[in-house]
Design a protein around this motif. Structure first.
Motif: not given
Ligand SMILES: Nc1ncnc2c1ncn2[C@@H]1O[C@H](COP(=O)(O)OP(=O)(O)OP(=O)(O)O)[C@@H](O)[C@H]1O
Length: 203
Positions: A10-17, A34-43, A81-83, A159-161, A188-190
């Motif tokens: 959870k980040f604050n009150d938001k459940t990510v996983l 999975g769509v953006s914001g679902k927690g891929k990078t976080t995982l 990482p992504q960048s 991560d999205e390399i 990846s979103h490829d």
């Protein structure tokens, strides 16, 4: 082997996983989708010990991620990482600097391997005398991948390399990853043929 066991985040009150479980066998190739914001990078960050789950455990080769084990676990992982997190310096100097890190002391720079790997990803050897700031986004991504190959860690966390690469190069890099002997966890979103051969985990 990598095991995510009953992970809640959870980040604050938001459940990510929520109660996330995943076992990745040695040499397996896993695509996290999975769509953006679902927690891929976080995982991925949880696997590197950069983000702590609210509850649950993660194991890498029977070592649980905790303060005591994290350095040993990170030394098994090639993380992109992504960048690309490069300082602006000369490319050849950057490669030497990275290889001189204590955790890379088992690697000796093989110049032939470096040049051949650069060429494999359409990078001219002249890139070595350039500064990072002179490189395009796609060149930086390919250079980071070449460095990851040189470091030869057994697990690659990617991560999205390929986001800045053209379709042919996306296909080539993904095919290379697929044919490697590494354990792969890739976001990846490829849309490439090679990605269809990965085990797909959707968040
Ligand atoms: N440090 C943080 N503090 C608070 N919220 C965070 C933090 N890191 C990530 N989040 C939130 O957690 C959620 C998951 O983020 P994450 O970056 O893992 O998503 P993602 O699936 O990788 O997305 P994308 O495909 O856009 O890269 C998002 O809602 C994000 O805003």
């Amino acid at each position: 082997m990598i095991i995510f066991k009953n992970i809640d985040l959870k980040f604050n009150d938001k459940t990510v996983l929520k109660n996330f479980n995943l076992t990745i066998e040695e040499g397996e190739k896993v695509l996290i989708a999975g769509v953006s914001g679902k927690g891929k990078t976080t995982l991925l960050k949880i696997l590197l010990g950069f983000t702590l789950p609210s509850s649950g455990s993660v194991f890498v080769d029977d070592l649980e991620i905790n303060e005591k084990n994290i350095d040993k676990i990170r030394s098994k992982i090639g993380y992109m990482p992504q960048s690309t997190p490069f300082f602006n310096m000369n490319v050849e100097k950057l490669i030497h600097t990275i290889l001189n890190y204590k955790q890379n002391s088992n690697i000796t720079l093989d110049t032939n391997k470096l040049i051949n790997t650069l060429k494999e990803f359409n990078l001219d050897v002249g890139i070595l005398s350039k500064d990072i700031s002179q490189l395009s986004g796609g060149e930086k991504q390919r250079l980071a991948f070449v460095i990851t190959i040189l470091l030869d860690r057994k697990i690659w966390v990617l991560d999205e390399i390929t986001s800045s690469l053209d379709q042919d190069m996306k296909e080539k890099v993904t095919e290379y990853i697929l044919n490697s002997n590494k354990t792969i966890i890739l976001v990846s979103h490829d849309n490439t043929d090679a990605l269809n051969k990965f085990r797909r985990v959707i968040l």
